[in-house]
Enzyme design. Structure first.
Site, PDB file in Angstrom:
ATOM      1  N   TYR A   1       6.508 -11.824   4.109  1.00  0.00           N
ATOM      2  CA  TYR A   1       5.273 -11.206   3.559  1.00  0.00           C
ATOM      3  C   TYR A   1       5.013 -12.196   2.599  1.00  0.00           C
ATOM      4  CZ  TYR A   1       2.718  -7.353   1.262  1.00  0.00           C
ATOM      5  OH  TYR A   1       1.590  -6.611   0.771  1.00  0.00           O
TER       6      TYR A   1
ATOM      7  N   THR B   1       0.819  -1.136  -0.067  1.00  0.00           N
ATOM      8  CA  THR B   1      -0.088   0.076   0.024  1.00  0.00           C
ATOM      9  C   THR B   1       0.897   1.511  -0.050  1.00  0.00           C
ATOM     10  OG1 THR B   1      -1.559  -1.459   1.463  1.00  0.00           O
ATOM     11  CG2 THR B   1      -1.989   1.107   1.121  1.00  0.00           C
TER      12      THR B   1
ATOM     13  N   LYS C   1       3.026 -11.913   7.491  1.00  0.00           N
ATOM     14  CA  LYS C   1       1.717 -11.499   7.167  1.00  0.00           C
ATOM     15  C   LYS C   1       1.308 -12.033   6.020  1.00  0.00           C
ATOM     16  CE  LYS C   1      -0.141  -7.145   4.707  1.00  0.00           C
ATOM     17  NZ  LYS C   1       0.167  -6.213   3.883  1.00  0.00           N
TER      18      LYS C   1
END
Length: 297
Positions: free
Chosen positions: A135, A47, A164
Site C-alpha cells: 500500500y 476508507t 496499490k
C-alpha cells in the site's frame, strides 16, 4: 482466487453514535458490493477507517466481511500496523478468518527509511503465505515508495505480488504499469487517475468511490479490456465531476454521505475525522443527481 479488476475499499459502517461497528450494515454493504460487479473487497483500508478501529474491531470487520462474502469474490484484508509485530498479528488473524490476500500499509508517525521498509515488508511477507499487496500512500504514511523499492520487494518475496499506488504520481503509476507490469501487478488507488490507469492498462483499480458507484466503473473496466476507449473516455468525462467533488471534501465522510444519499446508511465517520459540510453535501447530491441512476450500486 485471481486478484484483479475493480476492487472496492469498503467503508466500515458504524452505529449512529459511531460507538460500534454496525454488523448488519456491513453485511448489507458486502452483498451490495458483490451484486454491483466488484472483483474484490478490501476490508480495513484507509476508507475503512482502520486507524479509528481497535484491534478487536479490525478483526471483527475482517471476520464479518470474509464470512459474508462467502468466497464469491476475493477478500483482501489491510493488515498494516505501527510495528512489525502488530502487522504480523493482523496478518495471522486475516489468514485464520479466511481472507484471500493482504494489503499491507507501512507504519506511520515515524516514517521508514528504504532499508527499514524492506525489512518491515520482508518480515511480514515471510510470516504469511497469503499474497500481499503493498500500500503506497505517502500522504498518509510518510513513506514514498519508488518503483525500484516496489519491484525489489516483489523480486525478493514471491508472495509480494501487487501494489496499490495511491501516490497521485501519474509518472510512477505509468512506470509501474508499463515498465514493470510483468513483475508486479499495479492497482490505481487514486480516484482522479482512474481514467489514465484504464488507458495504460493497469491490472486494476482500488478506490473508496466503489462503495456507491461500482457499476459504472465495472463497465469502464470491461470497455478498457475490450479496447473500447471511446466508452471509457465518455464515462470518465461524465463521472469526473463527481470524483473531483469527492476529492475536494473530507474523503471518507464524502463517500459515506454519498452512500446515505443513495439510500444506504453506513453511519458517520469517527472523530476526529471531519464530517462533510452542508455545502459539500449539497454539491455531492447535485453531482449524483446529474448522472444516470444505473451508474450506482
Amino acid at each position: 482466487m485471481t486478484i484483479h479488476g475493480a476492487i472496492s475499499a469498503i467503508v466500515t459502517p458504524f452505529t449512529a453514535d459511531a460507538a460500534a461497528v454496525d454488523e448488519r450494515a456491513l453485511r448489507d454493504l458486502v452483498d451490495r458490493t458483490v451484486a454491483a460487479g466488484a472483483d474484490g473487497i478490501i476490508a480495513c483500508g484507509g476508507t475503512g477507517e482502520f486507524t479509528a478501529l481497535s484491534t478487536e474491531e479490525r478483526h471483527e470487520v475482517v471476520r464479518i466481511v470474509t464470512e459474508q462474502t462467502a468466497g464469491r469474490i476475493p477478500v483482501i484484508a489491510q493488515t498494516g500496523g505501527l510495528s512489525t509485530r502488530e502487522a504480523i498479528a493482523h496478518a495471522d488473524h486475516a489468514a485464520s478468518a479466511g481472507a484471500d490476500a493482504l494489503m499491507v500499509a507501512p507504519p506511520f508517525y515515524e516514517p521508514l527509511s528504504t532499508a527499514q521498509a524492506e525489512e518491515y515488508f520482508g518480515d511480514v511477507a515471510t510470516a504469511t503465505e497469503l499474497p500481499i499487496m503493498l500500500y503506497n500512500y505517502p500522504r498518509g504514511t510518510g513513506l514514498a515508495m519508488d518503483a525500484e523499492l516496489i519491484v525489489s520487494l516483489a523480486g525478493q518475496h514471491g508472495n509480494i505480488r501487487f501494489v496499490k499506488d495511491s501516490s497521485a504520481d501519474a509518472f510512477l503509476l505509468s512506470r509501474l504499469v508499463s515498465e514493470y507490469g510483468d513483475r508486479v501487478g499495479t492497482f490505481c488507488g487514486e480516484d482522479v487517475l482512474v481514467g489514465a490507469a484504464l488507458t495504460i492498462g493497469a491490472l486494476g483499480l482500488v478506490t473508496g468511490s466503489f462503495n456507491f458507484m461500482m457499476p459504472v466503473h465495472a463497465t469502464m473496466l470491461q470497455a478498457a479490456r475490450a479496447g473500447d476507449h471511446a466508452t471509457v473516455s465518455r464515462l470518465w468525462r461524465e463521472t469526473l465531476p463527481l470524483v473531483v467533488c469527492l476529492a475536494s471534501n473530507p474523503y471518507t465522510s464524502a463517500v459515506k454521505t454519498a452512500c446515505s444519499i443513495l439510500g444506504h446508511d453506513v453511519g458517520p465517520v469517527r472523530a476526529p475525522l471531519p464530517a462533510i459540510s452542508a455545502r459539500g453535501r449539497e454539491e455531492l447530491q447535485a453531482r449524483i443527481a446529474a448522472l444516470d441512476p444505473a451508474y450506482f450500486g
